[in-house]
Design a protein around this motif. Structure first.
Motif, PDB file in Angstrom:
ATOM      1  N   LYS A 121      -3.631  18.327 -25.284  1.00 38.18           N
ATOM      2  CA  LYS A 121      -2.395  17.654 -24.867  1.00 38.18           C
ATOM      3  C   LYS A 121      -2.177  17.733 -23.357  1.00 38.18           C
ATOM      4  CE  LYS A 121      -0.081  18.575 -29.225  1.00 38.18           C
ATOM      5  NZ  LYS A 121       1.029  19.266 -29.873  1.00 38.18           N
ATOM      6  N   ILE A 122      -3.072  18.437 -22.642  1.00 44.27           N
ATOM      7  CA  ILE A 122      -2.914  18.604 -21.199  1.00 44.27           C
ATOM      8  C   ILE A 122      -4.084  17.934 -20.483  1.00 44.27           C
ATOM      9  CG2 ILE A 122      -2.659  20.267 -19.320  1.00 44.27           C
ATOM     10  CD1 ILE A 122      -1.508  22.228 -21.347  1.00 44.27           C
ATOM     11  N   GLY A 123      -3.892  16.690 -20.093  1.00 43.94           N
ATOM     12  CA  GLY A 123      -4.950  15.925 -19.447  1.00 43.94           C
ATOM     13  C   GLY A 123      -5.275  16.382 -18.038  1.00 43.94           C
ATOM     14  N   TRP A 124      -4.284  16.823 -17.284  1.00 43.98           N
ATOM     15  CA  TRP A 124      -4.514  17.199 -15.886  1.00 43.98           C
ATOM     16  C   TRP A 124      -5.412  18.416 -15.748  1.00 43.98           C
ATOM     17  CZ3 TRP A 124      -2.874  22.060 -14.899  1.00 43.98           C
ATOM     18  CH2 TRP A 124      -1.773  22.561 -15.596  1.00 43.98           C
ATOM     19  N   ALA A 125      -5.425  19.303 -16.739  1.00 46.22           N
ATOM     20  CA  ALA A 125      -6.260  20.504 -16.635  1.00 46.22           C
ATOM     21  C   ALA A 125      -7.741  20.128 -16.600  1.00 46.22           C
ATOM     22  CB  ALA A 125      -5.971  21.453 -17.793  1.00 46.22           C
ATOM     23  N   LYS A 126      -8.137  19.241 -17.469  1.00 50.35           N
ATOM     24  CA  LYS A 126      -9.545  18.812 -17.490  1.00 50.35           C
ATOM     25  C   LYS A 126      -9.898  18.075 -16.192  1.00 50.35           C
ATOM     26  CE  LYS A 126     -10.126  18.969 -22.409  1.00 50.35           C
ATOM     27  NZ  LYS A 126      -9.441  20.225 -22.402  1.00 50.35           N
ATOM     28  N   GLU A 127      -8.970  17.297 -15.688  1.00 49.51           N
ATOM     29  CA  GLU A 127      -9.204  16.586 -14.431  1.00 49.51           C
ATOM     30  C   GLU A 127      -9.351  17.582 -13.272  1.00 49.51           C
ATOM     31  OE1 GLU A 127      -7.249  12.911 -11.907  1.00 49.51           O
ATOM     32  OE2 GLU A 127      -6.446  13.380 -13.887  1.00 49.51           O
ATOM     33  N   ILE A 129     -10.454  20.616 -13.483  1.00 51.11           N
ATOM     34  CA  ILE A 129     -11.753  21.259 -13.658  1.00 51.11           C
ATOM     35  C   ILE A 129     -12.847  20.367 -13.084  1.00 51.11           C
ATOM     36  CG2 ILE A 129     -13.441  21.994 -15.398  1.00 51.11           C
ATOM     37  CD1 ILE A 129     -10.919  23.013 -17.012  1.00 51.11           C
ATOM     38  N   ASP A 130     -12.736  19.054 -13.293  1.00 52.64           N
ATOM     39  CA  ASP A 130     -13.702  18.116 -12.711  1.00 52.64           C
ATOM     40  C   ASP A 130     -13.693  18.187 -11.176  1.00 52.64           C
ATOM     41  OD1 ASP A 130     -14.416  17.268 -15.240  1.00 52.64           O
ATOM     42  OD2 ASP A 130     -13.184  15.448 -15.180  1.00 52.64           O
TER      43      ASP A 130
END
Length: 161
Positions: A121-127, A129-130
């Motif tokens: 539910k947290i899209g910004w965390a994966k971004e 990490i990228d």
């Protein structure tokens, strides 16, 4: 030798400040309000303790209105004065993302606890990490302190003596 920098908010911020104080460490509260106004109100005693024995800072003068826009400014300030940011808990709309992005922009280390990093539910965390943020397992928490640039050089200097 680690100084906890946090925003005096409910939840993990309060825990971080209180733990630093209780363990004999140091803490800095960066406020999204003037120094004479605790937010949330229930942290008024904690703010007074920090002002007396630690450090509280604010970019907002007395009488300045508390507004939602103050808190992303506060989070950017925390990123600016910190060697690293460790995101312990957050939601999709959490202000924490402002601090994480600012820290990355400044070339600071950003660590995201795996409960946040792996939350679908947290899209910004994966971004983040990228863009260089590091996912962090609870078991790695102690190890991460040796990876923070300022602390790494400080520990190396101590080993030389």
């Amino acid at each position: 030798d680690i100084i906890v920098v946090s925003g005096l908010a409910k939840g993990i911020d309060t825990v971080a400040h209180e733990t630093a104080i209780q363990t004999g460490g140091s803490t800095i509260a960066v406020l999204g309000t003037p120094l004479n106004k605790a937010y949330p109100k229930e942290n008024e005693g904690l703010l007074e303790t920090i002002k007396k024995d630690h450090l509280a800072i604010s970019q907002f003068p007395e009488g300045y209105p508390s507004q939602p826009k103050n808190f992303p400014i506060r989070n950017r300030t925390m990123a600016l004065i910190s060697d690293a940011t460790i995101i312990i808990e957050a939601s999709e709309n959490s202000g924490t993302r402002h601090q994480g992005w600012e820290a990355l922009r400044l070339g600071r280390e950003v660590y995201i606890l795996e409960n946040v990093a792996n939350n679908p539910k947290i899209g910004w965390a994966k971004e983040m990490i990228d863009y260089g943020a590091v996912p962090l397992a609870r078991e790695q928490m102690e190890d991460v302190f040796y990876e923070i640039p300022y602390l790494t050089s400080k520990f190396q200097d101590q080993d030389a003596f």
